[in-house]
Motif scaffolding. Sequence first.
Motif, PDB file in Angstrom:
ATOM      1  N   PRO A   1       0.815  -1.222   0.000  1.00 48.56           N
ATOM      2  CA  PRO A   1       0.000   0.000   0.000  1.00 48.56           C
ATOM      3  C   PRO A   1       0.842   1.262   0.000  1.00 48.56           C
ATOM      4  O   PRO A   1       1.882   1.338   0.644  1.00 48.56           O
ATOM      5  CB  PRO A   1      -0.808  -0.112   1.291  1.00 48.56           C
ATOM      6  N   SER A   2       0.362   2.199  -0.722  1.00 45.59           N
ATOM      7  CA  SER A   2       0.976   3.528  -0.703  1.00 45.59           C
ATOM      8  C   SER A   2      -0.133   4.527  -1.005  1.00 45.59           C
ATOM      9  O   SER A   2      -1.255   4.149  -1.301  1.00 45.59           O
ATOM     10  CB  SER A   2       2.099   3.624  -1.739  1.00 45.59           C
ATOM     11  N   ALA A   3       0.200   5.759  -0.945  1.00 42.58           N
ATOM     12  CA  ALA A   3      -0.804   6.785  -1.225  1.00 42.58           C
ATOM     13  C   ALA A   3      -1.280   6.657  -2.673  1.00 42.58           C
ATOM     14  O   ALA A   3      -0.545   6.218  -3.544  1.00 42.58           O
ATOM     15  CB  ALA A   3      -0.201   8.164  -1.004  1.00 42.58           C
ATOM     16  N   LEU A   4      -2.520   7.037  -2.893  1.00 41.76           N
ATOM     17  CA  LEU A   4      -3.009   7.060  -4.273  1.00 41.76           C
ATOM     18  C   LEU A   4      -2.146   8.045  -5.061  1.00 41.76           C
ATOM     19  O   LEU A   4      -1.757   9.095  -4.540  1.00 41.76           O
ATOM     20  CB  LEU A   4      -4.479   7.460  -4.300  1.00 41.76           C
ATOM     21  N   PRO A   5      -1.810   7.713  -6.296  1.00 40.99           N
ATOM     22  CA  PRO A   5      -0.810   8.476  -7.039  1.00 40.99           C
ATOM     23  C   PRO A   5      -1.098   9.952  -7.281  1.00 40.99           C
ATOM     24  O   PRO A   5      -0.183  10.754  -7.291  1.00 40.99           O
ATOM     25  CB  PRO A   5      -0.694   7.743  -8.365  1.00 40.99           C
ATOM     26  N   ASN A   6      -2.341  10.303  -7.468  1.00 46.10           N
ATOM     27  CA  ASN A   6      -2.585  11.716  -7.737  1.00 46.10           C
ATOM     28  C   ASN A   6      -3.967  12.131  -7.236  1.00 46.10           C
ATOM     29  O   ASN A   6      -4.766  11.297  -6.799  1.00 46.10           O
ATOM     30  CB  ASN A   6      -2.417  12.024  -9.236  1.00 46.10           C
ATOM     31  N   GLN A   7      -4.239  13.397  -7.322  1.00 47.10           N
ATOM     32  CA  GLN A   7      -5.473  13.971  -6.803  1.00 47.10           C
ATOM     33  C   GLN A   7      -6.717  13.390  -7.462  1.00 47.10           C
ATOM     34  O   GLN A   7      -7.725  13.159  -6.800  1.00 47.10           O
ATOM     35  CB  GLN A   7      -5.440  15.497  -6.967  1.00 47.10           C
ATOM     36  N   SER A   8      -6.657  13.100  -8.765  1.00 44.30           N
ATOM     37  CA  SER A   8      -7.842  12.576  -9.445  1.00 44.30           C
ATOM     38  C   SER A   8      -8.187  11.171  -8.949  1.00 44.30           C
ATOM     39  O   SER A   8      -9.363  10.821  -8.847  1.00 44.30           O
ATOM     40  CB  SER A   8      -7.662  12.588 -10.960  1.00 44.30           C
ATOM     41  N   ASP A   9      -7.161  10.356  -8.630  1.00 42.89           N
ATOM     42  CA  ASP A   9      -7.428   9.026  -8.074  1.00 42.89           C
ATOM     43  C   ASP A   9      -8.104   9.137  -6.712  1.00 42.89           C
ATOM     44  O   ASP A   9      -9.028   8.388  -6.404  1.00 42.89           O
ATOM     45  CB  ASP A   9      -6.139   8.221  -7.928  1.00 42.89           C
ATOM     46  N   PHE A  10      -7.633  10.071  -5.888  1.00 40.39           N
ATOM     47  CA  PHE A  10      -8.238  10.248  -4.569  1.00 40.39           C
ATOM     48  C   PHE A  10      -9.662  10.782  -4.712  1.00 40.39           C
ATOM     49  O   PHE A  10     -10.562  10.359  -3.973  1.00 40.39           O
ATOM     50  CB  PHE A  10      -7.393  11.184  -3.693  1.00 40.39           C
ATOM     51  N   ALA A  11      -9.880  11.664  -5.670  1.00 41.10           N
ATOM     52  CA  ALA A  11     -11.223  12.197  -5.908  1.00 41.10           C
ATOM     53  C   ALA A  11     -12.171  11.071  -6.326  1.00 41.10           C
ATOM     54  O   ALA A  11     -13.321  11.021  -5.875  1.00 41.10           O
ATOM     55  CB  ALA A  11     -11.183  13.290  -6.972  1.00 41.10           C
ATOM     56  N   GLU A  12     -11.697  10.148  -7.158  1.00 36.56           N
ATOM     57  CA  GLU A  12     -12.522   9.002  -7.566  1.00 36.56           C
ATOM     58  C   GLU A  12     -12.864   8.139  -6.347  1.00 36.56           C
ATOM     59  O   GLU A  12     -14.004   7.704  -6.168  1.00 36.56           O
ATOM     60  CB  GLU A  12     -11.792   8.169  -8.611  1.00 36.56           C
TER      61      GLU A  12
END
Length: 113
Positions: A64-75
């Motif tokens: 696990p790691s952070a979601l790669p970018n803002q759009s992935d987190f928004a999804e």
Amino acid sequence: MLKLSDKKADYVLFFGDAGSIAALATEMDRLKMKAPLLSSVVMIGRGAFALPASVAAQTFLAYPSALPNQSDFAEFISVMQKSGAPLRSPAFQSVAFASTKVFYEAVKLSGRQ
């Protein structure tokens, strides 16, 4: 397990706990299966260190790691809101979300077999 070894699988996707992966890996080693084993460190934990050498050499674990970018987190947030699921552990829930997307793509690309 014999049916799996008879099929000459290209990959084995594992979703379970540390004890179960140890049992599966021991059986894969006994049967001399050559299919790579795919799983998640979040699920199997320290069980990854108990794999037989022949199976460990062909095992790939998602970490696990952070979601790669803002759009992935928004999804991710959008899916959580639409489902009404409470946001209790964003780190773990986002890893589960990412794992589900990977699993979905693997199943989709593998075809009917």
